[in-house]
Design a protein around this motif. Structure first.
Motif, PDB file in Angstrom:
ATOM      1  N   VAL A  87       0.850  -1.296  -0.066  1.00 40.62           N
ATOM      2  CA  VAL A  87      -0.089   0.123   0.011  1.00 40.62           C
ATOM      3  C   VAL A  87       0.934   1.171   0.003  1.00 40.62           C
ATOM      4  O   VAL A  87       0.753   2.298  -1.095  1.00 40.62           O
ATOM      5  CB  VAL A  87      -1.060  -0.012   1.261  1.00 40.62           C
ATOM      6  N   GLU A  88       1.909   1.241   0.833  1.00 40.98           N
ATOM      7  CA  GLU A  88       2.758   2.510   1.196  1.00 40.98           C
ATOM      8  C   GLU A  88       4.114   2.051   1.717  1.00 40.98           C
ATOM      9  O   GLU A  88       4.262   1.060   2.417  1.00 40.98           O
ATOM     10  CB  GLU A  88       2.155   3.381   1.879  1.00 40.98           C
ATOM     11  N   ASN A  89       5.246   2.814   1.072  1.00 42.27           N
ATOM     12  CA  ASN A  89       6.554   2.601   1.553  1.00 42.27           C
ATOM     13  C   ASN A  89       6.732   3.805   2.431  1.00 42.27           C
ATOM     14  O   ASN A  89       6.492   5.073   2.376  1.00 42.27           O
ATOM     15  CB  ASN A  89       7.611   2.651   0.331  1.00 42.27           C
ATOM     16  N   THR A 139      -8.826  -8.374   4.068  1.00 41.82           N
ATOM     17  CA  THR A 139      -9.950  -8.434   5.084  1.00 41.82           C
ATOM     18  C   THR A 139     -10.121  -6.669   5.682  1.00 41.82           C
ATOM     19  O   THR A 139     -11.000  -6.917   6.600  1.00 41.82           O
ATOM     20  CB  THR A 139      -9.781  -9.358   6.342  1.00 41.82           C
ATOM     21  N   GLY A 140      -9.541  -6.006   5.078  1.00 44.00           N
ATOM     22  CA  GLY A 140     -10.048  -4.628   5.605  1.00 44.00           C
ATOM     23  C   GLY A 140      -8.712  -4.310   6.784  1.00 44.00           C
ATOM     24  O   GLY A 140      -8.725  -3.336   7.407  1.00 44.00           O
ATOM     25  N   GLY A 141      -7.674  -5.200   7.005  1.00 41.99           N
ATOM     26  CA  GLY A 141      -6.689  -4.913   8.269  1.00 41.99           C
ATOM     27  C   GLY A 141      -5.732  -4.286   7.689  1.00 41.99           C
ATOM     28  O   GLY A 141      -5.318  -4.310   6.406  1.00 41.99           O
ATOM     29  N   PHE A 142      -5.065  -3.659   8.528  1.00 37.60           N
ATOM     30  CA  PHE A 142      -3.893  -2.680   8.291  1.00 37.60           C
ATOM     31  C   PHE A 142      -2.666  -3.560   8.486  1.00 37.60           C
ATOM     32  O   PHE A 142      -2.764  -3.856  10.008  1.00 37.60           O
ATOM     33  CB  PHE A 142      -4.033  -1.472   8.796  1.00 37.60           C
ATOM     34  N   ARG A 143      -1.899  -3.748   7.883  1.00 31.14           N
ATOM     35  CA  ARG A 143      -0.468  -4.492   8.260  1.00 31.14           C
ATOM     36  C   ARG A 143       0.859  -3.996   7.965  1.00 31.14           C
ATOM     37  O   ARG A 143       0.901  -3.282   6.900  1.00 31.14           O
ATOM     38  CB  ARG A 143      -0.640  -6.150   7.758  1.00 31.14           C
ATOM     39  N   GLY A 144       1.738  -4.072   8.996  1.00 31.04           N
ATOM     40  CA  GLY A 144       3.117  -3.647   8.542  1.00 31.04           C
ATOM     41  C   GLY A 144       3.871  -4.744   8.209  1.00 31.04           C
ATOM     42  O   GLY A 144       3.977  -5.688   8.721  1.00 31.04           O
ATOM     43  N   ILE A 145       4.821  -4.317   7.233  1.00 30.03           N
ATOM     44  CA  ILE A 145       5.809  -5.457   6.708  1.00 30.03           C
ATOM     45  C   ILE A 145       7.330  -4.815   6.652  1.00 30.03           C
ATOM     46  O   ILE A 145       7.359  -3.608   6.302  1.00 30.03           O
ATOM     47  CB  ILE A 145       5.499  -5.978   5.472  1.00 30.03           C
ATOM     48  N   TRP A 177      14.897 -11.804   4.500  1.00 30.03           N
ATOM     49  CA  TRP A 177      13.761 -12.041   5.497  1.00 30.03           C
ATOM     50  C   TRP A 177      12.732 -11.106   5.175  1.00 30.03           C
ATOM     51  O   TRP A 177      12.789  -9.952   4.772  1.00 30.03           O
ATOM     52  CB  TRP A 177      14.256 -11.921   6.654  1.00 30.03           C
ATOM     53  N   SER A 178      11.567 -11.588   5.636  1.00 32.71           N
ATOM     54  CA  SER A 178      10.249 -10.703   5.507  1.00 32.71           C
ATOM     55  C   SER A 178       9.239 -11.097   6.665  1.00 32.71           C
ATOM     56  O   SER A 178       9.307 -12.090   7.362  1.00 32.71           O
ATOM     57  CB  SER A 178       9.616 -10.639   4.178  1.00 32.71           C
ATOM     58  N   GLY A 179       8.188 -10.030   6.754  1.00 31.38           N
ATOM     59  CA  GLY A 179       7.195 -10.618   7.490  1.00 31.38           C
ATOM     60  C   GLY A 179       6.988  -9.373   8.501  1.00 31.38           C
ATOM     61  O   GLY A 179       7.351  -8.499   8.635  1.00 31.38           O
ATOM     62  N   SER A 180       5.597  -9.480   9.033  1.00 31.88           N
ATOM     63  CA  SER A 180       5.218  -8.648   9.958  1.00 31.88           C
ATOM     64  C   SER A 180       5.911  -8.984  11.286  1.00 31.88           C
ATOM     65  O   SER A 180       6.345  -9.728  11.663  1.00 31.88           O
ATOM     66  CB  SER A 180       3.633  -8.733  10.073  1.00 31.88           C
ATOM     67  N   SER A 181       5.525  -7.795  12.203  1.00 30.03           N
ATOM     68  CA  SER A 181       6.171  -8.044  13.558  1.00 30.03           C
ATOM     69  C   SER A 181       5.681  -9.355  14.125  1.00 30.03           C
ATOM     70  O   SER A 181       4.316  -9.384  14.164  1.00 30.03           O
ATOM     71  CB  SER A 181       5.859  -6.778  14.275  1.00 30.03           C
ATOM     72  N   SER A 182       6.395  -9.877  14.950  1.00 28.55           N
ATOM     73  CA  SER A 182       5.884 -11.361  15.564  1.00 28.55           C
ATOM     74  C   SER A 182       4.944 -10.731  16.566  1.00 28.55           C
ATOM     75  O   SER A 182       4.272 -11.605  17.118  1.00 28.55           O
ATOM     76  CB  SER A 182       6.911 -12.365  15.982  1.00 28.55           C
ATOM     77  N   PRO A 193       0.990  -7.714  14.151  1.00 32.34           N
ATOM     78  CA  PRO A 193       1.130  -7.352  12.868  1.00 32.34           C
ATOM     79  C   PRO A 193       0.663  -5.939  12.259  1.00 32.34           C
ATOM     80  O   PRO A 193       1.002  -5.947  11.352  1.00 32.34           O
ATOM     81  CB  PRO A 193       0.025  -8.612  12.275  1.00 32.34           C
ATOM     82  N   ASN A 194       0.181  -5.129  12.987  1.00 35.72           N
ATOM     83  CA  ASN A 194      -0.220  -4.067  12.690  1.00 35.72           C
ATOM     84  C   ASN A 194       0.793  -2.808  13.024  1.00 35.72           C
ATOM     85  O   ASN A 194       0.423  -1.663  13.302  1.00 35.72           O
ATOM     86  CB  ASN A 194      -1.637  -3.692  13.316  1.00 35.72           C
ATOM     87  N   TRP A 195       2.002  -3.177  13.616  1.00 35.00           N
ATOM     88  CA  TRP A 195       2.929  -2.066  13.712  1.00 35.00           C
ATOM     89  C   TRP A 195       3.543  -1.580  12.413  1.00 35.00           C
ATOM     90  O   TRP A 195       3.560  -2.521  11.243  1.00 35.00           O
ATOM     91  CB  TRP A 195       4.197  -2.765  14.545  1.00 35.00           C
ATOM     92  N   ILE A 196       3.738  -0.094  12.281  1.00 38.08           N
ATOM     93  CA  ILE A 196       4.065   0.325  11.163  1.00 38.08           C
ATOM     94  C   ILE A 196       5.362   1.161  11.433  1.00 38.08           C
ATOM     95  O   ILE A 196       5.511   1.854  12.665  1.00 38.08           O
ATOM     96  CB  ILE A 196       3.183   1.386  10.493  1.00 38.08           C
ATOM     97  N   MET A 197       6.587   0.828  10.909  1.00 42.13           N
ATOM     98  CA  MET A 197       8.001   1.472  11.340  1.00 42.13           C
ATOM     99  C   MET A 197       8.068   2.298  10.346  1.00 42.13           C
ATOM    100  O   MET A 197       8.181   2.167   9.201  1.00 42.13           O
ATOM    101  CB  MET A 197       9.034   0.243  11.132  1.00 42.13           C
ATOM    102  N   THR A 198       8.652   3.726  11.016  1.00 43.13           N
ATOM    103  CA  THR A 198       8.825   4.838  10.139  1.00 43.13           C
ATOM    104  C   THR A 198      10.488   5.152  10.107  1.00 43.13           C
ATOM    105  O   THR A 198      10.601   6.019   9.272  1.00 43.13           O
ATOM    106  CB  THR A 198       8.271   6.124  10.673  1.00 43.13           C
ATOM    107  N   SER A 199      11.242   4.529  11.060  1.00 46.71           N
ATOM    108  CA  SER A 199      12.582   4.602  10.978  1.00 46.71           C
ATOM    109  C   SER A 199      13.473   3.526  11.418  1.00 46.71           C
ATOM    110  O   SER A 199      12.861   2.557  12.101  1.00 46.71           O
ATOM    111  CB  SER A 199      13.059   5.946  11.262  1.00 46.71           C
TER     112      SER A 199
END
Length: 414
Positions: A261-263, A284-290, A302-307, A310-316
């Motif tokens: 969706v967004e970088n 499903t309408g959910g917001f997920r960070g990767i 490696w990849s994946g959402s936070s264990s 999963p809805n953590w978004i990292m900005t830096s």
């Protein structure tokens, strides 16, 4: 409070016990003596090892400001006089602060000007250059160039559509590139316009490249050896990251592990690995960070959402010798299409988060700023002591807060 010593001891023991669980949470705001500043961020801050440079607003006054890891203001410079004429900082379509290889600080601005029919009639770009102490050096204002014809190799091509802004990057040579693009649907390709400016903002030339496929260029990142990583959406449906040099030679093209969706950022590690923070829709309408990595050959490490959530978004991210420190936010709201420090955290229920992982993304500890809705972690700085800068909104009043933590995530400014 009748006995502050006992109350402090209870709070300390509570926090210590929470930290031993591996997923401590920061106490509510009314139980912390965090440092607070009246300013608020208006774009993603620029984090150095022991200080941070941020573009902030306070009572409608805009400043470039440097904070130390202890929360001291090293310098502060007014920048309202450098805005694009006829606009203000809230009007700008995009606004970012970047570091040049010589340590100078550059503000990038992009502002599309609309006609009475709400159609774009001009696209204004601006660069303002400051030295490492925030002293003004030069500025330049230009429009996205709109040629009638372009030359690529031996081909002369008539141009019928407009070039749209795709981003700005600052080369190791001291030169600057404003990148724009347009799609040629008839030939099934995309043209890139690289407008080059020298180290004083003086225009040098335009260069044109061609990429196969009809692509909307969304984000452009610069690597340490002056190559471009281009995130693009491929018509009719698709996405990819392209690594290419400035002559148009494509090194790799890689489809992301999830539909993006967004970088939010791309960080090039000392090892040459690229860390990318993004978000995706789980359908499903959910917001997920990767968070995922690519190497120089486009291999996904490696990849994946936070264990943990999963809805953590990292900005830096802050890279250390044996670990990474991520900062961002967690949200329970609906999908956020993009992050804009000027508006996003006024409209959504978020909580600031900081996470430490090893070099393989395995979590060591994390902290969540509980009891403080509408907050977001902006950046971390420091080595032995971590300065965790966040922003919070309380009844539309935005402030910057600073938490001091040790390397184990224990709060020091209780």
């Amino acid at each position: 409070m009748k006995n502050p010593i006992y109350s402090f001891l209870i709070l300390y023991l509570f926090l210590l016990a929470a930290c031993k669980k591996g997923d401590p949470e920061i106490a509510p705001n009314n139980q912390l003596s965090v440092l607070s500043f009246s300013e608020s961020f208006i774009c993603q801050p620029l984090a150095f090892t022991d200080h941070m440079v941020a573009l902030v607003t306070d009572n409608n006054l805009t400043s470039l400001i440097s904070f130390s890891e202890q929360g001291n203001k090293l310098w502060q410079k007014s920048v309202d006089q450098y805005i694009i004429p006829g606009a203000n900082y809230n009007d700008l379509k995009s606004l970012s602060i970047k570091k040049a290889t010589n340590g100078e600080i550059i503000l990038d601005m992009y502002h599309p000007v609309l006609d009475l029919a709400q159609q774009v009639k001009n696209q204004v770009t601006k660069l303002i250059d400051f030295d490492a102490n925030g002293n003004f050096k030069w500025q330049m204002t230009d429009s996205i160039h709109q040629p009638d014809t372009i030359v690529i190799g031996l081909d002369t091509i008539d141009i019928k559509l407009i070039f749209k802004n795709a981003g700005m990057v600052h080369l190791s040579t001291g030169n600057h590139l404003i990148i724009s693009s347009q799609i040629d649907s008839n030939l099934g390709c995309t043209y890139l316009q690289l407008s080059m400016y020298d180290n004083n903002g003086v225009f040098i030339n335009d260069r044109y490249l061609r990429i196969l496929g009809s692509r909307e260029i969304e984000k452009v990142f610069l690597t340490s050896n002056d190559e471009l990583i281009i995130y693009n959406r491929i018509q009719p449906k698709g996405q990819s990251y392209i690594l290419m040099d400035l002559t148009g030679n494509v090194k790799f093209e890689k489809v992301p592990p999830e539909p993006i969706v967004e970088n939010y950022f791309l960080h090039e590690c000392k090892s040459g690995i690229f860390i990318i923070s993004a978000s995706y829709d789980d359908k499903t309408g959910g917001f997920r960070g990767i968070v995922f990595t690519l190497d120089k050959n486009g291999n996904l490490s490696w990849s994946g959402s936070s264990s943990s959530a999963p809805n953590w978004i990292m900005t830096s991210v802050q890279e250390k010798t044996d670990s990474y420190l991520y900062s961002g936010f967690t949200t329970i709201s609906t999908l956020i299409p993009s992050i804009d420090w000027r508006t996003t955290f006024l409209q959504n229920e978020n909580q600031a988060v900081i996470q430490k992982t090893d070099l393989n993304r395995k979590e060591i500890w994390h902290q969540i700023l509980t009891g403080m809705p509408n907050s977001a972690g902006a950046a971390t700085i420091g080595t032995d002591q971590i300065g965790f800068f966040s922003e919070k909104s309380d009844n539309s009043v935005e402030t910057i807060v600073l938490l001091k933590l040790d390397t184990e995530g224990i709060i020091l400014n209780k």
